[in-house]
Design an enzyme around this catalytic site. Structure first.
Site, PDB file in Angstrom:
ATOM      1  N   LYS A 161       0.823  -1.050   0.029  1.00 12.07           N
ATOM      2  CA  LYS A 161      -0.072   0.022   0.039  1.00 12.07           C
ATOM      3  C   LYS A 161       1.055   1.274   0.048  1.00 12.07           C
ATOM      4  O   LYS A 161       2.055   1.162   0.273  1.00 12.07           O
ATOM      5  CB  LYS A 161      -0.833   0.025   1.522  1.00 12.07           C
ATOM      6  CG  LYS A 161      -2.063   0.787   1.279  1.00 12.07           C
ATOM      7  CD  LYS A 161      -3.314   0.054   0.707  1.00 12.07           C
ATOM      8  CE  LYS A 161      -4.531   0.944   0.683  1.00 12.07           C
ATOM      9  NZ  LYS A 161      -5.787   0.120   0.160  1.00 12.07           N
ATOM     10  N   GLY A 184     -24.935   3.402   3.973  1.00 11.39           N
ATOM     11  CA  GLY A 184     -23.910   3.967   2.884  1.00 11.39           C
ATOM     12  C   GLY A 184     -24.310   3.772   1.442  1.00 11.39           C
ATOM     13  O   GLY A 184     -24.480   2.943   1.161  1.00 11.39           O
ATOM     14  N   GLY A 204     -23.006   5.027  -1.365  1.00 10.30           N
ATOM     15  CA  GLY A 204     -21.953   5.477  -2.139  1.00 10.30           C
ATOM     16  C   GLY A 204     -21.739   4.666  -3.364  1.00 10.30           C
ATOM     17  O   GLY A 204     -22.702   4.100  -3.899  1.00 10.30           O
ATOM     18  N   LYS A 205     -20.478   4.684  -3.782  1.00  8.27           N
ATOM     19  CA  LYS A 205     -20.387   3.853  -5.149  1.00  8.27           C
ATOM     20  C   LYS A 205     -20.767   2.544  -4.703  1.00  8.27           C
ATOM     21  O   LYS A 205     -21.360   1.882  -5.775  1.00  8.27           O
ATOM     22  CB  LYS A 205     -18.847   4.190  -5.493  1.00  8.27           C
ATOM     23  CG  LYS A 205     -18.354   5.563  -5.858  1.00  8.27           C
ATOM     24  CD  LYS A 205     -17.057   5.804  -6.203  1.00  8.27           C
ATOM     25  CE  LYS A 205     -15.781   5.421  -5.435  1.00  8.27           C
ATOM     26  NZ  LYS A 205     -15.882   6.377  -4.196  1.00  8.27           N
ATOM     27  N   VAL A 206     -20.323   1.913  -4.088  1.00  2.00           N
ATOM     28  CA  VAL A 206     -20.646   0.469  -3.582  1.00  2.00           C
ATOM     29  C   VAL A 206     -22.049   0.105  -3.338  1.00  2.00           C
ATOM     30  O   VAL A 206     -22.779  -0.502  -3.859  1.00  2.00           O
ATOM     31  CB  VAL A 206     -19.634   0.042  -2.410  1.00  2.00           C
ATOM     32  CG1 VAL A 206     -19.967  -1.616  -2.364  1.00  2.00           C
ATOM     33  CG2 VAL A 206     -17.991   0.030  -2.950  1.00  2.00           C
ATOM     34  N   GLY A 207     -22.475   1.018  -2.369  1.00  2.00           N
ATOM     35  CA  GLY A 207     -23.987   0.858  -1.714  1.00  2.00           C
ATOM     36  C   GLY A 207     -24.875   0.910  -3.195  1.00  2.00           C
ATOM     37  O   GLY A 207     -25.772   0.111  -3.193  1.00  2.00           O
TER      38      GLY A 207
END
Ligand code: NAD
Length: 356
Positions: free
Chosen positions: A77, A177, A179-182
């Protein structure tokens, strides 16, 4: 912290380019399974020590995530210390890309909090060892869709383990949430016949859900969501969703969501177990994203192949839950053990030298 004695990393690289303002740390936890793969977080840490602690923690997590996902990648990372809104520039990203290139492929970078596909396109002008690029640049684009697909697979496996059927018809799923995933998770749940309760602090996100998923019950905050009589809780926002306070209210039977670092501290895994709540380890559930970027790096990117690999999260989750039950340990302990066994067993193969 003593980096040599405590962190167990193979390599930690500090990258500094004063002219562009780049201050980055690349951490390679392990290359036992292959090049260390993990995203670049761009964040205004309060101190240098905080940035270093975060990158070490995150790269170790990637080693486990890549191992459990069956990928031929180790864990790594990077963090860029700065404010992505004000400090990000073409020069800084390209300077960063040149440092990634110096590692000769030992570390492969991708997006994380504060970096996006367009940034990876810029990094790619200086290094080959980058993935998560835009489709225009030959990449797979944003992996959130496959991450959500993976969450759905893990959820079905958990349902089969808990209720004897993977069928989610009539089950109430609480998604925290949007967002992009939810947002990508909602169509899967709808198609599966589940009832949805969803929360987001953002009014815009809730309006979006009201427009596209009128049958979903929308609430403003997660406290209300977890007390809404849900069968499955899917944390898809920030970390730390599972803590002493939320456990007092939560009566879901399964927790399965995309958020990273859902457990406020490691002891919460045992608390969930004692409360009879089946917790699917976050790094297993959300591995669809890294599966996509790994597929892209191997190239050429084939979405269908990435999707088939992501579908295997069903089997991986089932195996972890079975082992946890059989050994009387938490699912987190079972997942960690499987990942460690794979890193040790496949890593040992490196002593068989290849002459090519
Ligand atoms: P995002 O930033 O697009 O969405 C997060 C959403 O959560 C936002 O809509 C935000 O308003 C909402 N939110 C923030 N605080 C909240 C709260 N207290 N209660 C309810 N809603 C709240 O992020 P994302 O890409 O959808 O990722 C969600 C989580 O999944 C993150 O923890 C991320 O690290 C993890 N994850 C994402 C991916 C991916 O492919 N995007 C891959 C692996 C892990």
């Amino acid at each position: 912290m003593s980096i040599f004695d405590e962190c167990g990393h193979e390599q930690v690289v500090f990258c500094h380019d004063p002219d562009s303002g780049l201050r980055a740390v690349i951490a390679i936890h392990s290359t036992a399974l292959g090049p260390a793969l993990g995203g670049t977080r761009f964040h205004p840490y309060a101190t240098e020590a905080e940035a270093v602690t975060d990158v070490l923690h995150l790269s170790e997590g990637m080693a486990y995530k890549n191992a459990i996902a069956g990928l031929d990648y180790g864990g790594g990372k990077a963090v860029i210390w700065g404010d992505p809104d004000t400090d990000k520039s073409e020069t800084l990203l390209r300077a960063y890309g040149r440092f990634v290139e110096t590692l000769g492929g030992r570390y492969v970078t991708a997006c994380d909090v504060g970096t996006h596909v367009a940034d990876m396109d810029t990094v790619a002008r200086e290094t080959r060892h980058v993935t998560g690029r835009s489709p225009d640049a030959g990449g797979g684009g944003d992996p959130s869709g496959l991450t959500a697909f993976g969450v759905f697979q893990a959820m079905r496996a958990a349902a089969a383990h808990r209720w004897g059927t993977e069928d989610l018809t009539g089950r109430t799923v609480g998604v925290a949430g949007l967002g992009k995933v939810g947002r990508h998770l909602l169509p899967h749940l709808t198609e599966a016949g589940a009832d949805i309760v969803a929360a987001d602090v953002s009014e815009t996100a809730r309006s979006w859900a009201a427009e596209h998923f009128p049958a979903a019950r929308l609430v403003a905050d997660t406290d209300e969501l977890i007390a809404a009589g849900i069968h499955i809780y899917a944390p898809c926002a920030l970390g730390g969703a599972l803590n002493e306070r939320s456990l007092r209210v939560l009566d879901a039977e399964i927790v399965c969501g995309s958020a990273n670092n859902q457990l406020a501290d490691p002891g919460v895994a045992a608390d969930l177990d004692r409360a009879g709540i089946l917790y699917c380890p976050d790094y297993v559930v959300n591995s669809g994203g890294v599966i996509q970027v790994a597929e892209e790096y191997a190239g050429p990117f084939d979405f269908k192949r990435a999707e088939r690999r992501t579908a295997q999260i069903f089997d991986v989750t089932a195996r972890i839950l079975e082992r946890a039950k059989g050994e009387g340990v938490t699912p987190v302990a079972a997942a960690d053990a499987i990942a460690e066994e794979r890193m040790a067993a496949v890593g040992r193969l490196q002593r068989l030298r290849l002459f090519r």
